[in-house]
Design a protein around this motif. Structure first.
Motif, mmCIF file in Angstrom:
data_model
loop_
_atom_site.group_PDB
_atom_site.id
_atom_site.type_symbol
_atom_site.label_atom_id
_atom_site.label_comp_id
_atom_site.label_asym_id
_atom_site.label_seq_id
_atom_site.Cartn_x
_atom_site.Cartn_y
_atom_site.Cartn_z
ATOM 1 N N THR A 144 0.831 -1.207 0.000
ATOM 2 C CA THR A 144 0.000 0.000 0.000
ATOM 3 C C THR A 144 0.868 1.260 0.000
ATOM 4 O O THR A 144 0.649 2.191 -0.774
ATOM 5 C CB THR A 144 -0.939 0.010 1.230
ATOM 6 O OG1 THR A 144 -1.881 -1.050 1.099
ATOM 7 C CG2 THR A 144 -1.681 1.331 1.345
ATOM 8 N N VAL A 145 1.844 1.288 0.894
ATOM 9 C CA VAL A 145 2.749 2.440 0.973
ATOM 10 C C VAL A 145 3.480 2.633 -0.358
ATOM 11 O O VAL A 145 3.598 3.760 -0.865
ATOM 12 C CB VAL A 145 3.763 2.260 2.123
ATOM 13 C CG1 VAL A 145 4.828 3.354 2.075
ATOM 14 C CG2 VAL A 145 3.041 2.276 3.474
ATOM 15 N N ALA A 146 3.957 1.534 -0.932
ATOM 16 C CA ALA A 146 4.687 1.618 -2.204
ATOM 17 C C ALA A 146 3.788 2.152 -3.316
ATOM 18 O O ALA A 146 4.218 2.991 -4.128
ATOM 19 C CB ALA A 146 5.231 0.237 -2.582
ATOM 20 N N ILE A 168 2.014 6.616 -6.974
ATOM 21 C CA ILE A 168 1.011 7.542 -7.515
ATOM 22 C C ILE A 168 1.438 8.991 -7.281
ATOM 23 O O ILE A 168 1.315 9.851 -8.162
ATOM 24 C CB ILE A 168 -0.372 7.270 -6.880
ATOM 25 C CG1 ILE A 168 -0.878 5.888 -7.273
ATOM 26 C CG2 ILE A 168 -1.381 8.342 -7.315
ATOM 27 C CD1 ILE A 168 -2.146 5.458 -6.531
ATOM 28 N N VAL A 169 1.952 9.268 -6.089
ATOM 29 C CA VAL A 169 2.380 10.630 -5.767
ATOM 30 C C VAL A 169 3.508 11.065 -6.700
ATOM 31 O O VAL A 169 3.473 12.174 -7.269
ATOM 32 C CB VAL A 169 2.835 10.723 -4.297
ATOM 33 C CG1 VAL A 169 3.458 12.093 -4.022
ATOM 34 C CG2 VAL A 169 1.656 10.493 -3.357
ATOM 35 N N GLN A 170 4.495 10.221 -6.865
ATOM 36 C CA GLN A 170 5.643 10.593 -7.696
ATOM 37 C C GLN A 170 5.247 10.740 -9.154
ATOM 38 O O GLN A 170 5.765 11.612 -9.862
ATOM 39 C CB GLN A 170 6.746 9.556 -7.533
ATOM 40 C CG GLN A 170 7.390 9.601 -6.147
ATOM 41 C CD GLN A 170 8.465 8.546 -5.956
ATOM 42 O OE1 GLN A 170 9.299 8.349 -6.817
ATOM 43 N NE2 GLN A 170 8.436 7.877 -4.809
ATOM 44 N N TYR A 204 6.366 8.317 3.754
ATOM 45 C CA TYR A 204 5.934 9.070 2.575
ATOM 46 C C TYR A 204 6.792 10.334 2.444
ATOM 47 O O TYR A 204 6.583 11.313 3.171
ATOM 48 C CB TYR A 204 4.458 9.443 2.701
ATOM 49 C CG TYR A 204 3.534 8.243 2.778
ATOM 50 C CD1 TYR A 204 3.330 7.425 1.671
ATOM 51 C CD2 TYR A 204 2.883 7.929 3.970
ATOM 52 C CE1 TYR A 204 2.491 6.326 1.742
ATOM 53 C CE2 TYR A 204 2.043 6.829 4.049
ATOM 54 C CZ TYR A 204 1.853 6.024 2.940
ATOM 55 O OH TYR A 204 1.027 4.933 3.011
ATOM 56 N N PRO A 205 7.781 10.324 1.547
ATOM 57 C CA PRO A 205 8.669 11.484 1.420
ATOM 58 C C PRO A 205 8.023 12.676 0.724
ATOM 59 O O PRO A 205 8.506 13.804 0.861
ATOM 60 C CB PRO A 205 9.839 10.937 0.583
ATOM 61 C CG PRO A 205 9.246 9.813 -0.204
ATOM 62 C CD PRO A 205 8.186 9.204 0.674
ATOM 63 N N TYR A 206 6.955 12.447 -0.010
ATOM 64 C CA TYR A 206 6.293 13.521 -0.742
ATOM 65 C C TYR A 206 4.800 13.505 -0.445
ATOM 66 O O TYR A 206 4.243 12.525 0.031
ATOM 67 C CB TYR A 206 6.526 13.365 -2.252
ATOM 68 C CG TYR A 206 7.979 13.230 -2.623
ATOM 69 C CD1 TYR A 206 8.834 14.325 -2.586
ATOM 70 C CD2 TYR A 206 8.502 11.993 -2.992
ATOM 71 C CE1 TYR A 206 10.189 14.204 -2.915
ATOM 72 C CE2 TYR A 206 9.849 11.859 -3.327
ATOM 73 C CZ TYR A 206 10.684 12.963 -3.277
ATOM 74 O OH TYR A 206 12.006 12.844 -3.595
#
Length: 348
Positions: free
Chosen positions: A254-256, A261-263, A283-285
Motif C-alpha cells: 500500500t505504501v509503495a 502515484i504521488v511521484q 511518505y517522502p512527498y
C-alpha cells in the motif's frame, strides 16, 4: 438568517442555555448540538414543517430517512412494537451510539421516516444532547450537522462552517468522542440486520443475537433505484471537496503504491495522504496526515471526519488513503472511507 452560537462546558452545564435552545426546538426551529458520535442538526421530530427545514438547510435528499433522538427508554408511543431482543439491546447499550429501527407509530410524520413505515430511534449519551431533548419536551429528529455529502462534524467549528446563516441555533460542546455515526440495527426482521456499522460492532451484538448479520449492500456501491432504510445507505457521504482514492492490501505494498502515484503526479497535482502513525514517515512527498495508531482504531474513527474535512483547507487535488482491516471498528471506518471515495478503490 441570524444564527445564534453558544458554547457550553460539558462539566458545568448552563441550563439557561439549554432551555433557550429547547425553546427553539419547541417553536419549530433548527438547533445544531453535540452528541457522542457526531454533531447533529435537530428539529421537533413530530413537526413535519420543522423537519422539512432540516432537509432544506442541509440540501439533503428527502428519501434519506432521519434518526429520532430520545432521552428515555419509554418509546412505546413512537413505535408499534418493541421486540424482546430489541429491549435487550436497549437495556445494554442505551444511552449510547446505537440506533434501532422499528415499525413506526402514526405520531412519526412521513417526512421524518422518508416515507417508510419504519423509523430509527436512538438515545444519545452526551449530556448536552440528553438535556436538550428533555428541555424541548419532544423527540428530536437529527441527521449530522453538515451540508449533505460532506464529512460529518465532530467539532462545533465544523458546524459553524457549514450551517451558519442557515439554521437558528448552534449549541457547542466538546469534540465528539466516538467520531463516526451510530451503529444502525434493523429490529423489524429476523435475524436482526446491521444497516450501518459503528463502534458497537457486530461481534459485540452477537453476544445478544448470535445470528445478527451485516447487510452486504452497505459495503458496496448501491444501485440508482435503491431505497434506503437507514441514513447513509444510498448517497455519497463523508466526502471532502477533493476526490478520495483508497489503496487496499498488504500495508507495505500500500505504501509503495501510494508513493508511486504521488511521484507520477508530482508535476501537476497536489496530493494529500491519509496515513497512520506506523506509516507517516514512509511518505517522502505529498501532504501527509495521520489518523492515529493502527492498534487504536477507536482513535482512528474519532479522527477520520476532521482529517477528511481538513484537506479542504489546503486545496489538494487528490486524497490517497490507506485502508483498514474490515473487522471490529474497522468495518465502520472502511464503510465511511468507501463512501467518501465513492467506492474508488485500488487493490494491491
Amino acid at each position: 438568517m441570524n444564527t445564534k452560537i453558544v458554547k457550553i462546558d460539558e462539566n458545568n452545564i448552563d441550563q439557561n442555555m439549554i432551555n433557550d435552545a429547547g425553546t427553539v426546538i419547541k417553536q419549530g426551529g433548527l438547533v445544531a448540538f453535540p452528541t457522542e458520535t457526531v454533531y447533529g442538526l435537530g428539529a421537533n421530530a413530530l413537526d413535519k414543517i420543522a423537519v422539512e427545514k432540516i432537509f432544506k438547510a442541509k440540501g439533503r435528499p428527502q428519501d434519506n430517512p432521519l434518526i429520532v433522538h430520545v432521552a428515555s427508554l419509554n418509546i412505546e408511543h413512537l413505535v408499534k412494537e418493541i421486540p424482546d431482543i430489541a429491549k435487550e439491546i436497549m437495556n445494554k447499550y442505551w444511552p449510547g451510539p446505537i440506533t434501532l429501527i422499528f415499525n413506526k407509530s402514526d405520531l412519526i410524520p412521513s417526512i421524518t421516516s422518508a416515507g417508510l413505515d419504519t423509523v430509527g430511534i436512538r438515545m444519545p449519551s452526551n449530556i448536552i444532547a440528553k438535556k436538550l431533548i428533555e428541555a424541548s419536551g419532544t423527540p428530536i429528529a437529527a441527521p449530522s450537522a453538515n451540508i449533505s455529502g460532506r464529512p460529518s462534524p465532530t467539532e462545533v467549528e465544523s458546524c459553524i462552517e457549514d450551517l451558519f446563516g442557515k439554521i437558528d441555533y448552534i449549541l457547542g460542546g466538546n469534540k465528539s468522542k466516538v467520531g463516526v455515526e451510530s451503529t444502525i440495527v434493523d429490529c423489524t426482521c429476523t435475524p436482526l440486520c446491521i444497516l450501518r456499522p459503528g463502534v458497537i460492532t457486530v461481534e459485540m451484538l452477537r453476544e445478544i443475537d448470535p445470528n445478527i448479520y451485516i447487510d452486504k449492500s452497505i459495503m458496496s456501491k448501491p444501485k440508482d433505484d435503491f431505497k434506503p432504510k437507514a441514513p447513509g445507505m444510498k448517497y455519497r457521504h463523508y466526502a471532502p471537496k477533493s476526490p478520495v482514492k483508497i489503496i487496499s492490501g498488504d500495508l507495505e505494498k500500500t505504501v509503495a503504491k501510494i508513493n508511486e502515484i504521488v511521484q507520477t503526479n508530482m508535476g501537476n497535482k497536489k496530493i494529500g495522504i491519509i496515513a497512520t502513525d506506523e506509516t507517516k514517515s514512509k511518505y517522502p512527498y505529498g501532504t501527509v496526515v495521520s489518523l492515529g495508531n493502527r492498534n487504536k482504531l477507536e482513535d482512528v474513527a474519532s479522527n477520520l471526519f476532521e482529517v477528511l474535512r481538513g484537506f479542504d483547507s489546503i486545496d489538494v487535488d487528490l486524497i490517497l488513503s490507506e485502508a483498514f482491516e474490515e473487522k471490529g471498528i474497522g468495518v465502520a471506518i472502511m464503510n465511511r472511507l468507501k463512501k467518501s471515495a465513492g467506492f474508488d478503490i485500488i487493490k494491491v
